[in-house]
Scaffold this motif. Sequence first.
Motif, short mmCIF file in Angstrom:
data_model
loop_
_atom_site.label_atom_id
_atom_site.label_comp_id
_atom_site.label_asym_id
_atom_site.label_seq_id
_atom_site.Cartn_x
_atom_site.Cartn_y
_atom_site.Cartn_z
N ASP A 21 1.03 -1.25 -0.10
CA ASP A 21 0.16 0.08 0.12
C ASP A 21 0.90 1.28 0.04
O ASP A 21 1.84 1.27 0.79
CB ASP A 21 -0.98 0.14 1.24
CG ASP A 21 -2.09 -0.92 1.25
OD1 ASP A 21 -1.96 -1.71 0.43
OD2 ASP A 21 -2.63 -1.16 2.42
N TYR A 35 0.88 5.50 -0.08
CA TYR A 35 -0.05 6.80 0.24
C TYR A 35 0.61 7.91 -0.74
O TYR A 35 1.65 8.28 -0.42
CB TYR A 35 0.01 7.11 1.59
CG TYR A 35 -0.85 8.45 2.02
CD1 TYR A 35 -2.19 8.03 2.39
CD2 TYR A 35 -0.46 9.64 2.02
CE1 TYR A 35 -3.21 8.92 2.46
CE2 TYR A 35 -1.37 10.51 2.36
CZ TYR A 35 -2.80 10.39 2.38
OH TYR A 35 -3.78 11.15 2.88
N LYS A 53 -4.27 9.65 -0.83
CA LYS A 53 -5.23 8.28 -0.66
C LYS A 53 -4.18 6.99 -0.99
O LYS A 53 -3.06 7.15 -1.35
CB LYS A 53 -6.10 8.13 -1.95
CG LYS A 53 -5.54 7.94 -3.19
CD LYS A 53 -6.63 7.91 -4.33
CE LYS A 53 -5.95 7.86 -5.70
NZ LYS A 53 -6.75 7.57 -6.83
N TRP A 54 -4.56 6.12 -0.32
CA TRP A 54 -3.81 4.81 -0.29
C TRP A 54 -4.11 4.13 -1.64
O TRP A 54 -5.51 3.97 -1.85
CB TRP A 54 -4.35 3.96 1.00
CG TRP A 54 -3.64 4.75 2.31
CD1 TRP A 54 -4.34 5.09 3.37
CD2 TRP A 54 -2.37 4.24 2.51
NE1 TRP A 54 -3.63 5.40 4.29
CE2 TRP A 54 -2.31 4.98 3.91
CE3 TRP A 54 -1.08 3.56 2.24
CZ2 TRP A 54 -1.11 4.80 4.65
CZ3 TRP A 54 -0.03 3.75 2.96
CH2 TRP A 54 0.18 4.36 4.28
N VAL A 55 -3.38 3.64 -2.31
CA VAL A 55 -3.33 2.96 -3.43
C VAL A 55 -2.60 1.47 -3.32
O VAL A 55 -1.37 1.41 -2.70
CB VAL A 55 -2.73 3.54 -4.56
CG1 VAL A 55 -4.13 4.45 -5.06
CG2 VAL A 55 -1.62 4.30 -4.59
N LYS A 56 -2.99 0.33 -3.94
CA LYS A 56 -2.28 -0.81 -3.77
C LYS A 56 -1.38 -1.51 -4.94
O LYS A 56 -1.93 -1.04 -6.22
CB LYS A 56 -3.22 -1.90 -3.32
CG LYS A 56 -3.88 -1.79 -2.10
CD LYS A 56 -4.65 -2.98 -1.69
CE LYS A 56 -5.97 -3.04 -2.61
NZ LYS A 56 -7.02 -2.28 -2.27
N CYS A 57 -0.35 -2.07 -4.85
CA CYS A 57 0.17 -2.82 -5.96
C CYS A 57 0.97 -3.94 -5.74
O CYS A 57 1.28 -4.15 -4.51
CB CYS A 57 1.37 -1.58 -6.41
SG CYS A 57 2.66 -1.48 -5.12
N THR A 92 -1.17 6.32 -8.92
CA THR A 92 -2.13 6.99 -9.03
C THR A 92 -3.66 6.07 -9.10
O THR A 92 -4.65 6.50 -9.10
CB THR A 92 -2.34 7.59 -10.52
OG1 THR A 92 -2.01 6.56 -11.67
CG2 THR A 92 -1.29 8.61 -10.71
N ALA A 93 -3.49 4.58 -9.13
CA ALA A 93 -4.51 3.69 -9.18
C ALA A 93 -3.80 2.25 -8.75
O ALA A 93 -2.67 1.98 -8.85
CB ALA A 93 -5.25 3.61 -10.56
N ASP A 94 -4.79 1.51 -8.15
CA ASP A 94 -4.29 0.38 -7.82
C ASP A 94 -3.94 -0.63 -8.94
O ASP A 94 -4.59 -0.46 -10.14
CB ASP A 94 -5.78 -0.63 -7.14
CG ASP A 94 -6.07 -0.15 -5.73
OD1 ASP A 94 -5.43 0.77 -5.17
OD2 ASP A 94 -7.24 -0.48 -5.43
N SER A 95 -2.84 -1.37 -8.54
CA SER A 95 -2.33 -2.20 -9.66
C SER A 95 -1.84 -3.59 -9.06
O SER A 95 -0.69 -3.77 -8.72
CB SER A 95 -1.06 -1.75 -10.49
OG SER A 95 -0.74 -2.57 -11.41
#
Length: 210
Positions: free
Chosen positions: A122, A124, A128-132, A154-157
């Motif tokens: 995760d 930040y 916002k928190w985004v996952k990869c 910029t977006a979950d991956s």
Amino acid sequence: MKYTDPSYFFDYDHPAIQRITSAYQHLETEQEIIHNLYVEVRDGWRYSPFEIGLTKEHFKASTIAQKRQGHCIDKAILLVACLRAFDIPARLHLAKVSNHIATERLEKVIGTNELAPHGLVDVYHNGKWVKCSPAFNKELCAMYRVDVLDFDGTADSVMQEYNRDQEQFMSYLEDYGHFEDVPLDFIMETFKKNYPEFYEQFKDRDQISI
């Protein structure tokens, strides 16, 4: 503990981590740093699910940095440490997944194509928190005809659901949540719960090699 703090596991002051991060000190934006570190860890360490560490030392970012391959959790730990070195909040995220392609070797040993825990990161960024998932290097993806995951904050991956032949590649089964530090006891208990016979066979070793 903050999500930018060092720890025993996220030891980003170690020279092995500094050697990685020093190559990106010139980058001007946080997004550039996130993207470049993601690619560095994704492709710089070959994904190997066949060696599983059972000691604290194995899960140190500096230990992982000095190898050339790693399990998904190993690679996630390394990326978290590198991001924190730039004061970018990052944390380990764990899940249970099923892998539908090229798991014959694993299934023969552990009896299932379900892998737990699976390591993610995760980050930040921009409020916002985004996952990869930095697990699958580009050479492995090419071998199994799977699109390479990219990530810039910029977006979950996190998942390639299908390969290019529209065969199911991966699915998420359970989310274990996020952790400030590496939850070694939880990782070992999850492994033991999902593969009890396999765990009992190897529990007294420092590392399991399948």
